[in-house]
Design an enzyme around this catalytic site. Structure first.
Site, PDB file in Angstrom:
ATOM      1  CG  ASP A  21      -2.062   0.936   1.133  1.00  0.00           C
ATOM      2  OD1 ASP A  21      -2.309   1.464   0.029  1.00  0.00           O
ATOM      3  OD2 ASP A  21      -2.729   1.172   2.158  1.00  0.00           O
ATOM      4  N   GLY A  24       0.051   5.389  -4.412  1.00  0.00           N
ATOM      5  CA  GLY A  24      -0.604   6.635  -4.820  1.00  0.00           C
ATOM      6  C   GLY A  24      -0.050   7.831  -4.055  1.00  0.00           C
ATOM      7  NE  ARG A  25      -1.460   6.711   1.271  1.00  0.00           N
ATOM      8  CZ  ARG A  25      -1.488   5.802   2.236  1.00  0.00           C
ATOM      9  NH1 ARG A  25      -1.175   6.145   3.471  1.00  0.00           N
ATOM     10  NH2 ARG A  25      -1.801   4.559   1.981  1.00  0.00           N
ATOM     11  CG  HIS A  38      -0.037   1.999  -9.247  1.00  0.00           C
ATOM     12  ND1 HIS A  38      -0.228   1.666  -7.927  1.00  0.00           N
ATOM     13  CD2 HIS A  38      -1.159   2.677  -9.618  1.00  0.00           C
ATOM     14  CE1 HIS A  38      -1.415   2.107  -7.533  1.00  0.00           C
ATOM     15  NE2 HIS A  38      -1.993   2.740  -8.529  1.00  0.00           N
ATOM     16  CB  SER A  66      -8.419  -5.603  -3.885  1.00  0.00           C
ATOM     17  OG  SER A  66      -9.105  -4.373  -4.061  1.00  0.00           O
ATOM     18  CG  ASN A  69      -7.587  -2.218  -5.967  1.00  0.00           C
ATOM     19  OD1 ASN A  69      -6.647  -2.986  -5.817  1.00  0.00           O
ATOM     20  ND2 ASN A  69      -7.886  -1.286  -5.052  1.00  0.00           N
ATOM     21  CD1 TRP A  70     -12.678  -5.216  -9.934  1.00  0.00           C
ATOM     22  CD2 TRP A  70     -11.966  -4.476 -11.926  1.00  0.00           C
ATOM     23  NE1 TRP A  70     -12.029  -6.260 -10.568  1.00  0.00           N
ATOM     24  CE2 TRP A  70     -11.584  -5.833 -11.789  1.00  0.00           C
ATOM     25  CE3 TRP A  70     -11.621  -3.800 -13.101  1.00  0.00           C
ATOM     26  CZ2 TRP A  70     -10.884  -6.529 -12.775  1.00  0.00           C
ATOM     27  CZ3 TRP A  70     -10.915  -4.488 -14.080  1.00  0.00           C
ATOM     28  CH2 TRP A  70     -10.558  -5.833 -13.920  1.00  0.00           C
ATOM     29  NE  ARG A 189      -3.077  -1.569   4.310  1.00  0.00           N
ATOM     30  CZ  ARG A 189      -4.311  -1.662   3.852  1.00  0.00           C
ATOM     31  NH1 ARG A 189      -5.098  -2.598   4.318  1.00  0.00           N
ATOM     32  NH2 ARG A 189      -4.760  -0.821   2.955  1.00  0.00           N
ATOM     33  CB  SER A 197      -7.716  -4.172   2.620  1.00  0.00           C
ATOM     34  OG  SER A 197      -7.666  -2.927   3.255  1.00  0.00           O
ATOM     35  CD  GLU A 208       2.420 -13.231  15.474  1.00  0.00           C
ATOM     36  OE1 GLU A 208       2.320 -12.019  15.766  1.00  0.00           O
ATOM     37  OE2 GLU A 208       2.079 -14.150  16.234  1.00  0.00           O
TER      38      GLU A 208
HETATM   39  C1  FPP Z   1      -1.986   0.206  -3.311  1.00  0.00           C
HETATM   40  O1  FPP Z   1      -1.488   1.519  -3.263  1.00  0.00           O
HETATM   41  C2  FPP Z   1      -1.435  -0.481  -4.460  1.00  0.00           C
HETATM   42  C3  FPP Z   1      -2.158  -1.018  -5.470  1.00  0.00           C
HETATM   43  C4  FPP Z   1      -3.623  -1.005  -5.527  1.00  0.00           C
HETATM   44  C5  FPP Z   1      -1.504  -1.648  -6.617  1.00  0.00           C
HETATM   45  C6  FPP Z   1      -0.334  -2.520  -6.282  1.00  0.00           C
HETATM   46  C7  FPP Z   1       0.476  -2.708  -7.477  1.00  0.00           C
HETATM   47  C8  FPP Z   1       1.824  -2.674  -7.508  1.00  0.00           C
HETATM   48  C9  FPP Z   1       2.692  -2.568  -6.335  1.00  0.00           C
HETATM   49  C10 FPP Z   1       2.560  -2.733  -8.780  1.00  0.00           C
HETATM   50  C11 FPP Z   1       2.467  -3.946  -9.585  1.00  0.00           C
HETATM   51  C12 FPP Z   1       2.658  -5.226  -8.898  1.00  0.00           C
HETATM   52  C13 FPP Z   1       3.039  -6.337  -9.555  1.00  0.00           C
HETATM   53  C14 FPP Z   1       3.071  -7.661  -8.875  1.00  0.00           C
HETATM   54  C15 FPP Z   1       3.462  -6.282 -10.936  1.00  0.00           C
HETATM   55  P1  FPP Z   1      -2.520   2.704  -3.366  1.00  0.00           P
HETATM   56  O2  FPP Z   1      -2.666   3.066  -4.785  1.00  0.00           O
HETATM   57  O3  FPP Z   1      -3.793   2.314  -2.691  1.00  0.00           O
HETATM   58  O4  FPP Z   1      -1.788   3.826  -2.582  1.00  0.00           O
HETATM   59  P2  FPP Z   1      -2.466   4.963  -1.708  1.00  0.00           P
HETATM   60  O5  FPP Z   1      -3.120   4.277  -0.539  1.00  0.00           O
HETATM   61  O6  FPP Z   1      -1.322   5.822  -1.316  1.00  0.00           O
HETATM   62  O7  FPP Z   1      -3.449   5.666  -2.594  1.00  0.00           O
END
Ligand code: FPP
Length: 243
Positions: A21, A24-25, A38, A66, A69-70, A189, A197, A208
């Site tokens: 996670d 985005g931030r 990403h 997830s 996420n859509w 996490r 989540s 753990e």
């Molecule tokens: C959550 O961060 C991250 C995701 C929803 C996407 C995870 C994908 C990757 C790490 C890259 C690709 C992975 C592979 C295996 C190729 P967020 O966008 O929710 O961040 P935020 O909470 O700061 O908005």
């Protein structure tokens, strides 16, 4: 009644699962679009996979997308799907050559055919590998997984292959996407959020948890080693009393 349980903490976690996670931030802090984060996050996946053998971690499971996420913008969803396709195309050879066995969990029905074909090919290509088992959760949700498993189990009963009397936790587990994997010992996490989540709900019953403030694109192999190392100090009893 108190039950004696042997725990082998000195060995460290065999299976580590990560909720990646904070992409985005991380991007927003740099004034860049979320997809920039990403992409940086995807590069970290490779680093952490490579760090596993030295830490004695045989199984690594990462939450990439997830079932919820859509709901993100069309631009972000499409960008992530493109990133997954490019990741597989770019990394397949290296993953194969470095002994990584790749699996995907989650519902493939909603994913586009091109991506699903690449996922199938990578699973097949790496199926003989055993150095590290990398599982990528893509269109994955714990409730969705248990629901799909229950549906398949119900079908087996309806068609007479199983009796309802055979249904126990072990039987249901065999219908989960993760049926060939051990349960995670440690779930990490990143990004300071303390939530599960919908990740590996069934499988993490006795795991753990480590909630780390670092945003995923900043999560280094050194930090991974530190978190995995701290697991050894814990005392897991699986509901029993240590005697
Ligand atoms: C959550 O961060 C991250 C995701 C929803 C996407 C995870 C994908 C990757 C790490 C890259 C690709 C992975 C592979 C295996 C190729 P967020 O966008 O929710 O961040 P935020 O909470 O700061 O908005």
């Amino acid at each position: 009644m108190a039950k004696e349980v042997q725990t082998d903490q000195a060995k460290g976690p065999e299976h580590v699962a990560i909720i990646m996670d904070g992409n985005g931030r991380w991007a927003q802090m740099r004034g860049r679009p979320r997809l920039f984060g990403h992409h940086a996050g995807a590069r970290r996946v490779r680093e952490i996979v490579e760090a596993c053998p030295a830490q004695g971690v045989k199984y690594l499971t990462v939450f990439a997308f997830s079932t919820e996420n859509w709901k993100r913008t069309q631009t972000e969803v499409a960008g992530l799907m493109k990133l997954f396709r490019r990741y597989i195309l770019r990394e397949s050879r290296d993953l194969y050559e470095s002994g990584v066995r790749v699996r995907f969990i989650g519902d493939r029905v909603r994913l586009d055919d091109k991506l699903v074909n690449l996922m199938d090919e990578l699973e097949l290509l790496t199926s003989g590998n055993d150095r590290v088992h990398l599982t990528i959760a893509l269109n994955y949700g714990g409730r969705d997984e248990v629901t799909r498993a229950a549906k398949r189990l119900a079908y087996e009963i309806e068609t007479g292959k199983l009796s309802y009397k055979d249904v126990d936790a072990e039987t249901l587990s065999r219908f989960l996407d993760t049926h060939v994997l051990p349960d995670p010992d440690l779930v990490i996490r990143t990004s300071g959020e303390a939530r599960i989540s919908n990740f590996l709900l069934w499988q993490s019953a006795y795991s753990e948890y480590e909630f780390i403030d670092t945003l995923w694109p900043d999560f280094t192999a050194e930090e991974f080693a530190r978190v995995v190392g701290s697991y050894g100090a814990r005392d897991r009893r699986f509901g029993a009393v240590k005697v």
